[in-house]
Design a protein around this motif. Structure first.
Motif, short mmCIF file in Angstrom:
data_model
loop_
_atom_site.label_atom_id
_atom_site.label_comp_id
_atom_site.label_asym_id
_atom_site.label_seq_id
_atom_site.Cartn_x
_atom_site.Cartn_y
_atom_site.Cartn_z
N ALA A 247 0.83 -1.20 0.00
CA ALA A 247 0.00 0.00 0.00
C ALA A 247 0.87 1.26 0.00
O ALA A 247 1.92 1.30 0.65
CB ALA A 247 -0.93 0.01 1.21
N ALA A 248 0.41 2.26 -0.75
CA ALA A 248 1.13 3.55 -0.81
C ALA A 248 0.12 4.68 -0.72
O ALA A 248 -0.99 4.59 -1.27
CB ALA A 248 1.93 3.65 -2.10
N ASP A 249 0.50 5.73 -0.02
CA ASP A 249 -0.34 6.92 0.15
C ASP A 249 0.07 7.96 -0.89
O ASP A 249 1.20 8.45 -0.87
CB ASP A 249 -0.15 7.47 1.56
N ASP A 250 -0.85 8.30 -1.81
CA ASP A 250 -0.50 9.29 -2.83
C ASP A 250 -0.56 10.72 -2.29
O ASP A 250 -0.16 11.67 -2.98
CB ASP A 250 -1.40 9.15 -4.07
N GLU A 251 -1.05 10.88 -1.06
CA GLU A 251 -1.11 12.17 -0.35
C GLU A 251 -1.95 13.21 -1.09
O GLU A 251 -1.92 14.39 -0.76
CB GLU A 251 0.30 12.73 -0.12
N LEU A 252 -2.69 12.78 -2.10
CA LEU A 252 -3.47 13.67 -2.96
C LEU A 252 -2.58 14.74 -3.61
O LEU A 252 -2.97 15.87 -3.85
CB LEU A 252 -4.63 14.32 -2.20
N LYS A 253 -1.33 14.32 -3.92
CA LYS A 253 -0.36 15.21 -4.58
C LYS A 253 0.18 14.48 -5.81
O LYS A 253 0.82 13.42 -5.67
CB LYS A 253 0.80 15.55 -3.63
N PRO A 254 -0.05 15.01 -7.00
CA PRO A 254 0.40 14.33 -8.23
C PRO A 254 1.89 13.99 -8.24
O PRO A 254 2.27 12.87 -8.62
CB PRO A 254 0.05 15.33 -9.34
N ASP A 255 2.74 14.92 -7.81
CA ASP A 255 4.19 14.65 -7.82
C ASP A 255 4.54 13.51 -6.88
O ASP A 255 5.36 12.64 -7.21
CB ASP A 255 4.97 15.91 -7.43
N SER A 256 3.95 13.53 -5.70
CA SER A 256 4.19 12.46 -4.74
C SER A 256 3.69 11.13 -5.28
O SER A 256 4.34 10.09 -5.11
CB SER A 256 3.48 12.79 -3.41
N ALA A 257 2.53 11.16 -5.95
CA ALA A 257 1.96 9.93 -6.50
C ALA A 257 2.89 9.31 -7.53
O ALA A 257 3.07 8.09 -7.57
CB ALA A 257 0.60 10.23 -7.12
N VAL A 258 3.48 10.14 -8.39
CA VAL A 258 4.40 9.63 -9.41
C VAL A 258 5.62 8.97 -8.75
O VAL A 258 6.04 7.89 -9.14
CB VAL A 258 4.84 10.77 -10.36
N THR A 259 6.16 9.62 -7.72
CA THR A 259 7.31 9.05 -7.00
C THR A 259 6.94 7.72 -6.36
O THR A 259 7.69 6.74 -6.46
CB THR A 259 7.78 10.03 -5.91
N LYS A 260 5.77 7.68 -5.73
CA LYS A 260 5.33 6.46 -5.05
C LYS A 260 5.08 5.33 -6.04
O LYS A 260 5.44 4.17 -5.80
CB LYS A 260 4.05 6.73 -4.24
N VAL A 261 4.45 5.66 -7.17
CA VAL A 261 4.11 4.59 -8.12
C VAL A 261 5.37 4.07 -8.81
O VAL A 261 5.46 2.88 -9.13
CB VAL A 261 3.05 5.07 -9.14
N LYS A 262 6.35 4.93 -9.02
CA LYS A 262 7.62 4.46 -9.59
C LYS A 262 8.32 3.52 -8.62
O LYS A 262 8.97 2.55 -9.03
CB LYS A 262 8.52 5.65 -9.95
N GLY A 263 8.17 3.78 -7.32
CA GLY A 263 8.72 2.87 -6.31
C GLY A 263 8.04 1.51 -6.38
O GLY A 263 8.70 0.47 -6.27
N LEU A 264 6.72 1.52 -6.56
CA LEU A 264 5.98 0.26 -6.68
C LEU A 264 6.45 -0.53 -7.90
O LEU A 264 6.59 -1.76 -7.85
CB LEU A 264 4.48 0.53 -6.78
N LEU A 265 6.70 0.17 -9.00
CA LEU A 265 7.09 -0.49 -10.25
C LEU A 265 8.55 -0.95 -10.23
O LEU A 265 8.86 -2.09 -10.61
CB LEU A 265 6.87 0.46 -11.43
N GLU A 266 9.45 -0.08 -9.78
CA GLU A 266 10.89 -0.34 -9.90
C GLU A 266 11.47 -1.08 -8.70
O GLU A 266 12.29 -1.98 -8.86
CB GLU A 266 11.62 0.98 -10.12
N ARG A 267 11.04 -0.70 -7.50
CA ARG A 267 11.58 -1.33 -6.30
C ARG A 267 10.81 -2.60 -5.94
O ARG A 267 11.37 -3.66 -5.74
CB ARG A 267 11.55 -0.34 -5.13
N ASP A 268 9.48 -2.45 -5.88
CA ASP A 268 8.64 -3.58 -5.46
C ASP A 268 8.29 -4.52 -6.61
O ASP A 268 7.88 -5.65 -6.37
CB ASP A 268 7.36 -3.07 -4.81
N LYS A 269 8.44 -4.02 -7.85
CA LYS A 269 8.17 -4.83 -9.05
C LYS A 269 6.78 -5.48 -8.98
O LYS A 269 6.64 -6.70 -9.12
CB LYS A 269 9.26 -5.88 -9.26
N VAL A 270 5.77 -4.65 -8.75
CA VAL A 270 4.41 -5.16 -8.64
C VAL A 270 3.90 -5.63 -10.00
O VAL A 270 4.30 -5.12 -11.04
CB VAL A 270 3.46 -4.10 -8.04
N ASP A 271 2.98 -6.60 -9.97
CA ASP A 271 2.38 -7.13 -11.19
C ASP A 271 1.16 -6.32 -11.62
O ASP A 271 0.82 -6.27 -12.80
CB ASP A 271 1.97 -8.59 -10.98
#
Length: 391
Positions: A70-94
């Motif tokens: 789970a990730a909190d996007d904080e209702l901030k687009p920039d933060s959301a992009v950082t968080k989702v890149k972490g999910l994709l690159e670090r966590d390698k989610v499907d």
């Protein structure tokens, strides 16, 4: 011949081992929703509904253990992009499930789909991805944003309201909501107020409503905005004078805070907790037992998102390597939706029923929305005609 049989046997063995390896490897799903600030209740409902579905599945999909990040996007687009890149690159989610708000979806849609990772939206459904910019990597378990607002426009038209005051937040979903309302409503819009996203003080707008005396107010104010608006509307003495037709303003995410102030106000939705089918009744009971709160559409759509993913993973026997096969399996939507009838249009947005709802206080003191009437049946959005499948 013996050599051929030997090779065939080895190939079969390797196939079994490969499938076993897939089965042992965890399936990772990233859930990115708003979990902090005034709108946190919305994201919490999605997360909790999704979690309940994973629990009901025994924590597995097609024999693979499921790990939810789970990730909190904080209702901030920039933060959301950082968080989702972490999910994709670090966590390698499907899979990525989320978000709540359309401005956040517009920020993360490209990073996720460019990565050829499937993005399942349990709430946001802007028009921008429903037409020519549709994607085989994007699916929605809620609706196209306009549709819920169309419900209220049709109701206002059918009830003969001649003058309506429109009040929405000034961002993409707010603009979609006003456009959706006006599709069927042909009366006079006495004023359109576009307030900044996150507004909590509505005294200026309420003064205008009091002076203009419209036949009804149409509003879309999610989360904390809706809590403040409804309380201030009731305190201003307007609630007993002017009907409120709303979307995402009075629902199970806001009612615990609004309580009696919201009773009698109308909403539009694709589901309500009193929907009469076995799977929905079971879900509502389980959700209330687990979280001591009444589930709203956010929770229902989060639950359905998990079941949609499960149906696709089962269809490909847990092997997600063939993206086209996974996409085709998602498109089939071979699961039992809590709302009953559910299928995907060509653009990955649902075709479904929509209802007018009304806030009620239950015998146990809790508040919920309840279905008043079905307004649209098997309804698809108007942008799907511009989607070319496989874009």
């Amino acid at each position: 011949m013996k050599e051929q049989l030997k090779l065939a046997g080895l190939a079969a063995l390797f196939g079994i081992l490969a499938n076993a390896a897939v089965a042992q490897e965890k399936l990772k799903i990233g859930v990115i929703v708003t979990l902090s600030g005034p709108a946190a209740a919305l994201g919490q409902q999605v997360r909790d509904g999704f979690t309940l579905a994973i629990k009901d599945l025994g924590g597995k999909m097609a024999g693979r253990d499921v790990e939810v990040v789970a990730a909190d996007d904080e209702l901030k687009p920039d933060s959301a992009v950082t968080k989702v890149k972490g999910l994709l690159e670090r966590d390698k989610v499907d899979f990525v499930v989320g978000p709540i708000f359309s401005n956040i979806l517009q920020a993360i849609h490209k990073p996720v789909t460019d990565n050829k990772t499937f993005l399942i939206s349990p709430n946001a459904g802007p028009s921008s991805y429903a037409g020519k910019n549709c994607s085989p990597f994007f699916y929605v378990t809620s609706y196209q944003n306009d549709q819920v607002h169309e419900i209220l426009g049709k109701v206002a038209q059918d009830r003969g309201y001649k003058r309506v005051y429109v009040m929405v937040p000034n961002y993409q979903a707010g603009k979609d909501s006003a456009a959706g309302f006006k599709l069927d409503y042909k009366g006079e819009i006495v004023e359109e107020s576009y307030v900044p996203l996150g507004t909590l003080d509505f005294q200026v707008e309420l003064s205008k409503i009091a002076s203009q005396k419209p036949d009804a107010v149409f509003t879309f104010m999610p989360g904390g905005m809706g809590v403040s608006l409804v309380k201030q509307f009731r305190q201003a003495g307007l609630a007993d004078q002017i009907p409120v037709l709303s979307a995402f303003t009075v629902d199970e995410s806001t009612l615990p805070a609004q309580q009696d102030a919201a009773v009698g106000m109308f909403g539009g939705a694709d589901w309500a907790p009193n929907l009469d089918n076995p799977q929905s009744k079971k879900f509502v009971a389980a959700y209330e037992a687990a979280y001591n709160s009444v589930p709203g559409t956010y929770a229902m759509q989060g639950y359905d998102a998990a079941m949609l993913i499960d149906s696709a993973v089962k269809a490909v026997k847990g092997d997600l390597s063939n993206k086209e096969a996974v996409s085709a399996a998602l498109k089939k939507a071979d699961f039992t939706s809590l709302r009953g009838g559910f299928k995907f249009n060509v653009n990955g947005y649902p075709i479904q029923d929509f209802y007018l709802t009304k806030v009620a206080k239950r015998a146990d003191g809790k508040f919920q929305t309840e279905i008043v009437q079905k307004v649209f049946e098997n309804y698809g959005d108007r942008y799907a005609k511009d989607c070319v499948p496989g874009n």
